[in-house]
Design a protein around this motif. Structure first.
Motif, mmCIF file in Angstrom:
data_model
loop_
_atom_site.group_PDB
_atom_site.id
_atom_site.type_symbol
_atom_site.label_atom_id
_atom_site.label_comp_id
_atom_site.label_asym_id
_atom_site.label_seq_id
_atom_site.Cartn_x
_atom_site.Cartn_y
_atom_site.Cartn_z
ATOM 1 N N PRO A 6 0.815 -1.220 0.000
ATOM 2 C CA PRO A 6 0.000 0.000 0.000
ATOM 3 C C PRO A 6 0.848 1.270 0.000
ATOM 4 N N ARG A 7 1.989 1.228 0.689
ATOM 5 C CA ARG A 7 2.882 2.394 0.707
ATOM 6 C C ARG A 7 3.466 2.641 -0.668
ATOM 7 N N ILE A 8 3.856 1.567 -1.349
ATOM 8 C CA ILE A 8 4.420 1.704 -2.691
ATOM 9 C C ILE A 8 3.387 2.302 -3.632
ATOM 10 N N VAL A 9 2.169 1.805 -3.559
ATOM 11 C CA VAL A 9 1.099 2.333 -4.402
ATOM 12 C C VAL A 9 0.879 3.807 -4.100
ATOM 13 N N ALA A 10 0.863 4.165 -2.822
ATOM 14 C CA ALA A 10 0.666 5.564 -2.444
ATOM 15 C C ALA A 10 1.785 6.436 -2.985
ATOM 16 N N VAL A 11 3.015 5.948 -2.920
ATOM 17 C CA VAL A 11 4.152 6.708 -3.446
ATOM 18 C C VAL A 11 4.020 6.876 -4.949
ATOM 19 N N LEU A 12 3.656 5.821 -5.645
ATOM 20 C CA LEU A 12 3.535 5.914 -7.102
ATOM 21 C C LEU A 12 2.402 6.836 -7.515
ATOM 22 N N VAL A 13 1.287 6.772 -6.808
ATOM 23 C CA VAL A 13 0.180 7.688 -7.100
ATOM 24 C C VAL A 13 0.625 9.116 -6.823
ATOM 25 N N GLY A 14 1.301 9.306 -5.723
ATOM 26 C CA GLY A 14 1.811 10.636 -5.389
ATOM 27 C C GLY A 14 2.784 11.130 -6.429
ATOM 28 N N GLY A 87 8.401 -0.960 -9.849
ATOM 29 C CA GLY A 87 7.074 -0.375 -9.690
ATOM 30 C C GLY A 87 6.175 -0.860 -10.812
ATOM 31 N N ASP A 88 5.000 -0.292 -10.865
ATOM 32 C CA ASP A 88 4.079 -0.656 -11.935
ATOM 33 C C ASP A 88 3.629 0.613 -12.623
ATOM 34 N N PRO A 89 4.218 1.005 -13.712
ATOM 35 C CA PRO A 89 5.082 0.237 -14.596
ATOM 36 C C PRO A 89 6.571 0.538 -14.414
ATOM 37 N N ASP A 90 6.922 1.675 -13.798
ATOM 38 C CA ASP A 90 8.319 2.100 -13.774
ATOM 39 C C ASP A 90 9.012 1.741 -12.465
ATOM 40 N N ARG A 103 12.041 5.024 8.607
ATOM 41 C CA ARG A 103 12.695 6.168 7.955
ATOM 42 C C ARG A 103 13.064 5.752 6.539
ATOM 43 N N VAL A 104 12.248 6.196 5.586
ATOM 44 C CA VAL A 104 12.392 5.774 4.198
ATOM 45 C C VAL A 104 12.398 7.002 3.287
ATOM 46 N N VAL A 105 13.303 6.967 2.310
ATOM 47 C CA VAL A 105 13.380 8.007 1.285
ATOM 48 C C VAL A 105 13.162 7.310 -0.057
ATOM 49 N N THR A 106 12.269 7.854 -0.883
ATOM 50 C CA THR A 106 11.944 7.268 -2.164
ATOM 51 C C THR A 106 12.283 8.255 -3.278
ATOM 52 N N LEU A 107 12.926 7.765 -4.332
ATOM 53 C CA LEU A 107 13.250 8.583 -5.498
ATOM 54 C C LEU A 107 12.434 8.083 -6.675
ATOM 55 N N VAL A 108 11.722 8.996 -7.308
ATOM 56 C CA VAL A 108 10.827 8.620 -8.411
ATOM 57 C C VAL A 108 11.068 9.518 -9.613
ATOM 58 N N SER A 109 10.769 8.957 -10.801
ATOM 59 C CA SER A 109 10.922 9.756 -12.012
ATOM 60 C C SER A 109 9.594 10.350 -12.419
#
Length: 109
Positions: A6-14, A87-90, A103-109
């Motif tokens: 759920p966290r991954i999905v939230a990050v990707l949506v964000g 991720g889905d898709p990236d 304590r998590v930091v996420t980098l997204v394109s």
């Protein structure tokens, strides 16, 4: 791993929302538990931090990771383990503080 989905999905949506005006506020308002902190200068990737990570620390972690692309970096007073996740898709990159899984930091394109 199930708890992380759920966290991954939230990050990707964000991350998808970041191309909209006012998206950082929208992400925070949705209660994802992540804040958009800005863009890493070296990579151009968006930096998102879990609620327990100040944005200054998240940007420092992102800079350390993108500088060397090693699996382990020392930044913001801690040791972080980083790596790419599918991720889905990236794919995206995640760094987690080894002393505190929250304590998590996420980098997204």
């Amino acid at each position: 791993m199930k708890a992380l989905k759920p966290r991954i999905v939230a990050v990707l949506v964000g991350a998808a929302m970041l191309c909209l005006p006012g998206a950082a506020q929208a992400v925070a308002a949705q209660g994802t538990g992540y804040a958009y902190c800005g863009v890493d200068r070296a990579s151009g990737l968006g930096v998102m931090a879990a609620r327990s990570v100040p944005c200054g620390a998240a940007l420092e972690v992102a800079a350390a990771y993108t500088k060397g692309r090693t699996a382990e970096v020392r930044a913001a007073g801690s040791r972080w383990v980083c790596g790419e996740r599918q991720g889905d898709p990236d794919p995206y990159q995640v760094c987690a503080d080894v002393r505190s899984g929250g304590r998590v930091v996420t980098l997204v394109s």
